[in-house]
Each structure stands twice: as structure tokens, then as C-alpha cells.
Design a protein around this motif. Structure first.
Motif, mmCIF file in Angstrom:
data_model
loop_
_atom_site.group_PDB
_atom_site.id
_atom_site.type_symbol
_atom_site.label_atom_id
_atom_site.label_comp_id
_atom_site.label_asym_id
_atom_site.label_seq_id
_atom_site.Cartn_x
_atom_site.Cartn_y
_atom_site.Cartn_z
ATOM 1 N N ALA A 56 0.834 -1.212 0.000
ATOM 2 C CA ALA A 56 0.000 0.000 0.000
ATOM 3 C C ALA A 56 0.867 1.260 0.000
ATOM 4 N N GLY A 57 1.945 1.244 0.767
ATOM 5 C CA GLY A 57 2.830 2.409 0.823
ATOM 6 C C GLY A 57 3.516 2.687 -0.505
ATOM 7 N N PHE A 58 4.105 1.640 -1.092
ATOM 8 C CA PHE A 58 4.789 1.814 -2.379
ATOM 9 C C PHE A 58 3.800 2.139 -3.491
ATOM 10 N N PHE A 59 2.654 1.459 -3.478
ATOM 11 C CA PHE A 59 1.650 1.706 -4.505
ATOM 12 C C PHE A 59 1.097 3.130 -4.393
ATOM 13 N N GLY A 60 0.780 3.543 -3.177
ATOM 14 C CA GLY A 60 0.285 4.905 -2.977
ATOM 15 C C GLY A 60 1.289 5.947 -3.441
ATOM 16 N N ALA A 61 2.567 5.705 -3.156
ATOM 17 C CA ALA A 61 3.612 6.632 -3.613
ATOM 18 C C ALA A 61 3.707 6.621 -5.144
ATOM 19 N N ALA A 62 3.570 5.438 -5.751
ATOM 20 C CA ALA A 62 3.618 5.344 -7.220
ATOM 21 C C ALA A 62 2.472 6.122 -7.854
#
Length: 197
Positions: free
Chosen positions: A123-129
Motif C-alpha cells: 500500500a505504501g509503495f503503490f500509494g507513492a507510485a
């Protein structure tokens, strides 16, 4: 020339299919996968994520950036679905193991830490992407990091967790390849990978 991101997306998809073949994909194809419907939905959505990753990397690789962006709009909702189903299946599987007597409370609590951590990473990496979708050099690396975080469950099924360094090497191999590619083509590793690692 095929992009390293297409190659990594295909390799990670093959890793997922191979790791779940014996316990899920093979039995499903034979009609022997006796699981609650939520498990089938979870499997379809997570495999769909891998297919979406391959498609999106391929679109960019062949210069279809505008289509990539349109598909990416749907991909944002799809990523949210991945998180929602990942969390749902975590609690359902834990409840089933406890109800069957296979796990006690301590075993269930120890297990919960892993998939919840996995979902938090994704969720963190995807949200940042998503937030950096207008910065392709950062966006594509964050998407790779998000997907590598999802590989944890797959790798636990093909590589022993102990010794930990072998497990970590297998789990983070796609990230290692991407970092090596950066170093060879840019002369340095992108800081998104360093921070993500």
C-alpha cells in the motif's frame, strides 16, 4: 528491445504461478481446488495484478504511453482492491486455521504480522507510485517495489524461510536485478530503490 521492466514483470509473474502451482493453480485447473469463494477471488485478483504489471510495462516499452496512462486510471482502483482482498484473506485464513484447531492464538498472532506487513509495504509503495505517476523514473521504480513486496507470500512457498539470508536473496532478487540495471545504465542506483530496500 524489451525493457528490463517487462522482463522483470514476466519473471515475477512466472515466480508467482510456479510457487502456487502445486497448492492452488494445478488443483484449480483440475477442478480440485476446494476453497471458499474468497480464496478464488483473491487468487484471481492477485494474478490479475501481475498481468496488469506485464501489460503496463509492455505498453510503455512499445511507446504506448497514452494508453498506459488510461489503463493506469483503472489500475489505481485495482491496486486498492489488491489491498482490500489481501487484508480480507489474511483475517479469513487466520480464522479458519484457528477454528480448525491448527493454530492457537500465539501462532495466529505471529502469522498476522507477515501478511499485514506485506500489505502495508504494498500500500505504501503503490500509494507513492500513484502520487508520483507524472514522474515516470520514480513511478516505475515504486511500482516494482510494490510488486516485489507482494512476492513475499509466493517466495515462502518455494524457498525455506531459514536461513533468512537465502530467503531474502530470493525474495528481493527482482529488486537486485533492477538495481544492477540502474547501476549499469545510469552509473548509480536510483534512491527510490535504496530507500525501498
Amino acid at each position: 528491445m524489451t525493457s528490463v521492466y517487462v522482463t522483470l514483470a514476466v519473471a515475477m509473474t512466472m515466480m508467482v504461478v510456479a510457487s502456487f502451482w502445486a497448492i492452488y493453480v494445478g488443483p484449480l485447473l483440475r477442478g480440485d481446488a476446494d476453497r471458499p469463494w474468497l480464496f478464488h477471488l483473491h487468487g484471481a485478483v492477485f494474478l490479475g495484478w501481475m498481468g496488469l504489471l506485464v501489460a503496463q510495462a509492455t505498453l510503455v516499452s512499445v511507446g504506448r504511453t497514452r494508453l498506459h496512462r488510461r489503463v493506469g486510471t483503472l489500475g489505481m482502483a485495482y491496486g486498492a482492491l489488491v489491498v482490500a482482498l489481501g487484508l480480507a484473506i489474511t483475517f479469513v485464513a487466520t480464522s479458519m486455521h484457528m477454528a480448525s484447531g491448527a493454530w492457537d492464538v500465539d501462532s495466529a498472532a505471529a502469522f498476522l504480522l507477515l501478511p499485514l506487513g506485506d500489505m502495508a509495504l504494498f500500500a505504501g509503495f503503490f500509494g507513492a507510485a500513484v502520487a508520483y505517476r507524472r514522474r515516470p523514473e520514480l513511478h516505475k521504480r515504486l511500482m516494482l517495489l510494490a510488486t516485489v513486496s507482494l512476492l513475499f507470500a509466493a517466495v515462502t512457498r518455494i524457498v525455506p524461510v531459514e536461513p533468512a539470508w537465502i530467503f531474502l536473496l530470493a525474495w528481493l532478487a527482482p529488486l537486485g536485478v533492477a538495481m544492477l540495471h540502474d547501476w549499469r545504465t545510469r552509473g548509480r542506483v536510483h534512491q527510490a530503490y535504496v530507500i525501498g530496500l
